[in-house]
Design an enzyme around this catalytic site. Structure first.
Site, PDB file in Angstrom:
ATOM      1  N   LYS A 139       0.858  -1.184   0.000  1.00 30.60           N
ATOM      2  CA  LYS A 139       0.000   0.000   0.000  1.00 30.60           C
ATOM      3  C   LYS A 139       0.896   1.236   0.000  1.00 30.60           C
ATOM      4  O   LYS A 139       1.915   1.264   0.719  1.00 30.60           O
ATOM      5  CB  LYS A 139      -0.899  -0.030   1.246  1.00 30.60           C
ATOM      6  CG  LYS A 139      -1.875   1.132   1.342  1.00 30.60           C
ATOM      7  CD  LYS A 139      -2.778   0.971   2.570  1.00 30.60           C
ATOM      8  CE  LYS A 139      -3.824   2.067   2.662  1.00 30.60           C
ATOM      9  NZ  LYS A 139      -4.736   1.856   3.808  1.00 30.60           N
TER      10      LYS A 139
ATOM     11  N   SER B 222      -9.605   1.984   3.006  1.00 27.25           N
ATOM     12  CA  SER B 222      -8.727   2.742   2.135  1.00 27.25           C
ATOM     13  C   SER B 222      -7.737   1.898   1.328  1.00 27.25           C
ATOM     14  O   SER B 222      -7.164   2.391   0.366  1.00 27.25           O
ATOM     15  CB  SER B 222      -7.920   3.739   2.963  1.00 27.25           C
ATOM     16  OG  SER B 222      -7.094   3.070   3.900  1.00 27.25           O
TER      17      SER B 222
ATOM     18  N   SER C 176     -10.173  -0.465   6.928  1.00 30.44           N
ATOM     19  CA  SER C 176      -9.498  -0.235   5.639  1.00 30.44           C
ATOM     20  C   SER C 176      -8.802  -1.447   5.028  1.00 30.44           C
ATOM     21  O   SER C 176      -8.411  -1.401   3.856  1.00 30.44           O
ATOM     22  CB  SER C 176      -8.495   0.908   5.763  1.00 30.44           C
ATOM     23  OG  SER C 176      -9.174   2.145   5.818  1.00 30.44           O
TER      24      SER C 176
END
Lengths: 454, 56
Positions: A74, A149, A173
């Site tokens: 990420k 997210s 997330s």
């Protein structure tokens, strides 16, 4: 191919790390324009790294199950020499000098980073519809959000572009994209995976974890990422007599009908494996969510406040949340942390009755990109609040939570199960999750990149 | 007691524009309404949560 299958093929010399990495990079080149899962692709470095991992294995230096496998991080994890944008204009040109601890640990385990995945701006939201880097799209239906997210990580794993992608979870997330994309994702016990070197959103709610195609892959990845790992990766386990708590309140009150049907099926599957289904009543989860929102709003300002002079560089949704945080008092924040202590104590009483708890991961499958409200059981609900409704409280409690697929809708969208366990009992999640995964036999389904009609 | 978010927002540095405060004030008021009874029910002597050891 799973992590275990790839690891076995590598050691049998049926395939090399370089071949796996080339395949991953080719898939990214082919599919990323459709789903926008990656912000940065580290093609040259990945090939060099794969060659080095092949050479090590040929010399007999074996770093374990992730050795030579292509993975992604990420774009919130600091990566030495590779820009780390956090999905934000503020960090668009930020090139860290050091790796995050979790990046270093996965490097030490022999993983090959092929790129950095897209996310909701500053990890502060659940759609991954990023105003600066474009919307990440769900591989199961590219008109829908992947969740967030960690949306790019969920999309990349679901599309089969990498074996593992890292994620962060402050209010769902990791688990929301796992639910919407049909992947396995773990939010570990608070601080079980180091947060050092990860751009923070909320110091007491942020968690770092793995996202993979299967539960066993997730376990293998977690063991490489965790502080004080147990080393446990499930094979074929017996869950006879395991006490599975099924909440009779809250989690089934407002639920999409197809999610409810999938949950009934998974409970039946667990019972057929010999688990004991125990009806429980959970404490006031809305109250825990309220505390979580107060904590997040304030802590996010603590981290991102210095950038507020550049208001025009924030997306409107993130800016609105930051402004809300600025208007909450210090006394309210302190009281939220006091209430949190009481809520943790209250919730922990459940662990005398059950070994784990099953809940739906999200009340609905993935909403459409740009959708702001969603109808659930006849009532309209804000997409962000609905998607975090079963998640946010778990970050407040700090307990481990595994999201994994438990079904598909008639239109082919994944449906997610959430399994909760007591603090530091991740191994229980692996054991139970792997058996449920085998019983449901859903992991061989792959997205077809279907574009929904008008 | 209701917080005057507009007054508070204008005093911040940098201030929150009036058009933005109109959008977020109702959200904060709803959150405050949910949070108020939880605050009121905190027993005296309750410490703040300070770390994972409190989860035990």
């Amino acid at each position: 191919m799973t992590i275990a299958e790839a690891a076995s093929a590598l050691r049998a010399r049926k395939i090399s790390s370089r071949e796996l990495t080339d395949e991953s990079l080719q898939s990214i080149a082919r599919e990323n324009p459709k789903i926008n899962a990656f912000i940065t692709i580290t093609e040259e470095a990945a090939r060099a790294r794969a060659d080095a991992m092949d050479a090590e294995l040929a010399r007999g230096h074996d770093r374990g199950p992730l050795h030579g496998l292509p993975i992604a991080h990420k774009d919130l994890m600091m990566t030495r020499g590779v820009r780390t944008t956090a999905g934000s204009k503020m960090f668009a040109d930020f090139v860290p000098r050091e790796d995050a601890v979790v990046v270093r640990k996965l490097n030490d385990a022999g993983a090959v980073m092929v790129g950095k995945t897209g996310l909701h701006e500053l990890a502060y939201g659940i759609t991954s519809n990023n105003p600066h880097f474009g919307a990440v799209r769900n591989p199961w239906d590219t008109e829908r959000i992947p969740g967030g997210s960690s949306g790019g990580s969920g999309a990349a794993v679901a599309a089969g572009l990498v074996f593992l992608a890292t994620g962060t979870d402050t209010g769902g997330s990791i688990r929301i994209p796992s639910s919407f994309c049909g992947t396995a994702g773990l939010k570990p016990t608070y601080e079980r995976v180091s947060r050092r070197g990860v751009i923070p959103l909320s110091l007491t709610l942020d968690h770092i974890g793995p996202m993979t195609r299967t539960v066993r892959d997730c376990a293998a990845a977690f063991q490489a990422m965790a502080e004080e790992p147990s080393g446990y990766v499930p094979t074929h386990e017996d869950i006879q007599g395991v006490r599975i708590g099924l909440p009779s309140n809250y989690y089934f009150d407002r639920l999409d009908a197809e999610v409810a049907t999938a949950m009934r099926s998974v409970v039946q599957a667990a019972a057929a494996l010999g688990a004991r289904i125990v009806e429980i009543r959970v404490p006031d989860m809305d109250a825990i969510n309220t505390v979580g929102r107060v904590l997040l709003l304030v802590e996010a300002v603590s981290n991102l406040g210095p950038y507020l002079a550049r208001r025009a560089d924030f997306g409107s949704d993130v800016l609105a949340l930051l402004d809300q945080g600025r208007l909450i008092s210090g006394a309210e924040y302190a009281d939220a942390q006091r209430v949190r202590r009481l809520q943790i104590r209250e919730f922990s009483k459940l662990w005398t009755e059950v070994d784990c708890i099953f809940t739906p991961a999200t009340p609905t499958p993935a909403p459409k990109i740009g959708q702001t409200t969603i109808e659930i059981a006849g009532a309209a609900e804000d997409v962000r609040l609905a998607s975090t409704r079963f998640m946010r409280a778990i970050n407040v409690l700090g307990i481990p939570s595994l999201a994994m697929p438990c079904g598909f809708t008639r239109s082919g969208l994944p449906i997610g199960l959430q399994i909760l366990a007591p603090p530091r009992q991740e191994d229980a999640l692996w054991r139970i999750g792997a058996e449920i995964e085998d019983a449901l036999a859903l992991t061989r389904r792959s997205p077809q990149f279907v574009v929904s009609g008008p | 007691m209701m917080t005057d978010y507009k007054k508070l927002a204008s005093a911040l540095d940098p201030p929150i524009p009036a058009s933005d405060i109109e959008k977020i004030a109702p959200v904060l008021e709803a959150l405050g309404k949910s949070f108020a009874p939880l605050r009121a029910a905190i027993p005296s002597g309750t410490d703040m949560w300070t770390g994972p050891e409190d989860a035990a």
